[in-house]
Design a protein around this motif. Structure first.
Motif, mmCIF file in Angstrom:
data_model
loop_
_atom_site.group_PDB
_atom_site.id
_atom_site.type_symbol
_atom_site.label_atom_id
_atom_site.label_comp_id
_atom_site.label_asym_id
_atom_site.label_seq_id
_atom_site.Cartn_x
_atom_site.Cartn_y
_atom_site.Cartn_z
ATOM 1 N N UNK A 1 -71.620 71.967 69.629
ATOM 2 C CA UNK A 1 -72.334 71.712 70.892
ATOM 3 C C UNK A 1 -71.855 72.666 71.989
ATOM 4 N N UNK A 2 -70.544 72.883 72.073
ATOM 5 C CA UNK A 2 -70.043 73.737 73.159
ATOM 6 C C UNK A 2 -70.469 75.195 72.957
ATOM 7 N N UNK A 3 -70.918 75.544 71.752
ATOM 8 C CA UNK A 3 -71.421 76.897 71.507
ATOM 9 C C UNK A 3 -72.911 77.053 71.777
ATOM 10 N N UNK A 4 -73.608 75.949 72.067
ATOM 11 C CA UNK A 4 -75.063 76.021 72.274
ATOM 12 C C UNK A 4 -75.457 76.956 73.431
ATOM 13 N N UNK A 5 -74.725 76.945 74.570
ATOM 14 C CA UNK A 5 -75.103 77.892 75.628
ATOM 15 C C UNK A 5 -75.109 79.348 75.155
ATOM 16 N N UNK A 6 -74.185 79.724 74.274
ATOM 17 C CA UNK A 6 -74.222 81.071 73.694
ATOM 18 C C UNK A 6 -75.535 81.296 72.939
ATOM 19 N N UNK A 7 -75.874 80.311 72.106
ATOM 20 C CA UNK A 7 -77.060 80.477 71.256
ATOM 21 C C UNK A 7 -78.338 80.579 72.077
ATOM 22 N N UNK A 8 -78.317 79.991 73.265
ATOM 23 C CA UNK A 8 -79.496 80.014 74.135
ATOM 24 C C UNK A 8 -79.491 81.193 75.099
ATOM 25 N N UNK A 9 -78.430 82.010 75.035
ATOM 26 C CA UNK A 9 -78.251 83.010 76.096
ATOM 27 C C UNK A 9 -79.265 84.145 76.031
ATOM 28 N N UNK A 10 -80.041 84.229 74.936
ATOM 29 C CA UNK A 10 -81.071 85.272 74.919
ATOM 30 C C UNK A 10 -82.323 84.843 75.681
ATOM 31 N N UNK A 11 -82.402 83.559 76.033
ATOM 32 C CA UNK A 11 -83.573 83.065 76.752
ATOM 33 C C UNK A 11 -83.402 83.184 78.264
ATOM 34 N N UNK A 12 -84.471 83.616 78.911
ATOM 35 C CA UNK A 12 -84.563 83.454 80.360
ATOM 36 C C UNK A 12 -85.283 82.142 80.598
ATOM 37 N N UNK A 13 -84.686 81.257 81.358
ATOM 38 C CA UNK A 13 -85.323 79.967 81.626
ATOM 39 C C UNK A 13 -86.241 80.077 82.826
ATOM 40 N N UNK A 14 -87.502 79.795 82.599
ATOM 41 C CA UNK A 14 -88.462 79.706 83.698
ATOM 42 C C UNK A 14 -88.691 78.235 83.983
ATOM 43 N N UNK A 15 -88.271 77.790 85.115
ATOM 44 C CA UNK A 15 -88.461 76.394 85.441
ATOM 45 C C UNK A 15 -89.785 76.220 86.163
ATOM 46 N N UNK A 16 -90.682 75.475 85.533
ATOM 47 C CA UNK A 16 -92.022 75.286 86.068
ATOM 48 C C UNK A 16 -92.058 73.973 86.833
ATOM 49 N N UNK A 17 -92.357 74.046 88.088
ATOM 50 C CA UNK A 17 -92.458 72.820 88.883
ATOM 51 C C UNK A 17 -93.824 72.175 88.668
ATOM 52 N N UNK A 18 -93.813 70.881 88.447
ATOM 53 C CA UNK A 18 -95.099 70.187 88.232
ATOM 54 C C UNK A 18 -95.743 69.856 89.584
#
Lengths: 222, 222
Positions: free
Chosen positions: B205-222
């Motif tokens: 679990x503590x390694x998950x941020x590494x695995x996600x680090x190739x993503x740019x997060x676009x936060x879409x406001x509803x």
């Protein structure tokens, strides 16, 4: 130019069998030894030897002029004793770094990375970089402020990050000359030594085994 | 069934804009809040309460019978305070785990993960799992022996690994009921809390941020 094999560098090629379309399986990464690889030296590169205070000042003035600083770095794998090794450059017998560097303003990730790879690892600095096959982005690290901390995500409420370091997988061709500036050492370090060794290699390099963990390594014997 | 919102769980949808074809950019991951999400409870799941000795014995006899044990786990993201949060299940107020579990012999990764997600997070245990959209493999962890150590690669000379845990990104639909067994708690934990917090969350679990680090997060406001 000295025609010596660089210390600790192993001769390997990397080929990717992408199966992006298949969700059920993780991606396979073929690694195979290529004893025809050649390693040599070229003239030393000039490194600007700033102290920390001047470095910080330069980073701040660059940010004011050009905005977000983007660095691109290469993850290049070789094989030794049936275990994947990562190519690292060592500067002044101390700092370890991935091959790569800072983009020029307006330069694309891929072009900038190819330019840096040619500068650090190839004979011809004026080449067009076609010899480097840059594969997908593996990860990004963010520096939210002019401090030393790096995060593998953009922390909440950071509107203006100061630096982004992008890691790309770079595939080696079957045949390759590595020509390294005299004041750099090219090393092949096993993933098992890098893993969670933040103290020696820093957060970016020690996190590379995580970024590669979706790959199954197929070691091809020549 | 109690129609209460699960504590600490936020209502978010995830949509992926894949640009696998473009090498120059990292992958964008749109995250947007969906307040229509519903959270409820169902009957407790039976957990086999082995002590460590019995657990080890069972793992060994299972390995003898079926070979490599494969676990599949889901990385499901939600948004809160403009920061990505990871959905975790908490067992008996102590252990944190990603939703997922062990494959049956011969079962595919995707089918097994859907079965486990339905068991842990959905109302209908007999469903065919079509409500779960399993995206690409993010990473794999290996257990080379019947010991507790996990590696994000197969260490050299390990011919017969005993366990492989595969992490998959799971995309949420716009509308979703989460129905969680009473003896599990569903939590949304910010990536910045998980990052390098091996002590609390364990290496996977503590390694998950590494695995996600190739993503740019676009936060879409509803």
């Amino acid at each position: 130019m000295v025609e010596e094999a660089c210390e600790s560098v192993m001769n390997i090629g990397v080929e990717i069998q992408s199966n992006e379309g298949k969700n059920d399986e993780c991606v396979e990464l073929d690694i195979y030894p290529l004893s025809s690889y050649y390693f040599g030296y070229k003239d030393a590169l000039l490194f600007k030897n700033y102290n920390l205070h001047h470095q910080l000042h330069k980073i701040k003035s660059n940010y004011a002029a050009h905005g977000l600083r983007t660095c691109v770095e290469a993850v290049i794998l070789v094989e030794l004793f049936k275990h994947p090794h990562l190519l690292l450059l060592q500067v002044r017998n101390s700092t370890f770094k991935l091959p790569g560097g800072r983009l020029r303003p307006g330069e694309s990730d891929i072009n900038g990375l190819k330019r840096k790879l040619t500068r650090n690892l190839s004979e011809n600095e004026d080449g067009n970089g076609t010899e480097w096959e840059v594969s997908g982005c593996l990860g990004m690290w963010w520096r939210p402020d002019f401090e030393t901390l790096l995060y593998p995500f953009l922390p909440p409420d950071v509107k203006q990050p100061k630096e982004c370091t992008k890691l790309f997988l770079v595939k080696l061709p079957v045949s390759r000359k590595f020509i390294v500036p005299k004041n750099l050492r090219l090393l092949a370090v096993p993933l098992c030594q890098i893993q969670e060794n933040d103290k020696t290699y820093g957060p970016i390099i020690s996190g590379v085994p995580h970024l590669l963990s979706k790959f199954s390594f197929n070691i091809i014997q020549s």
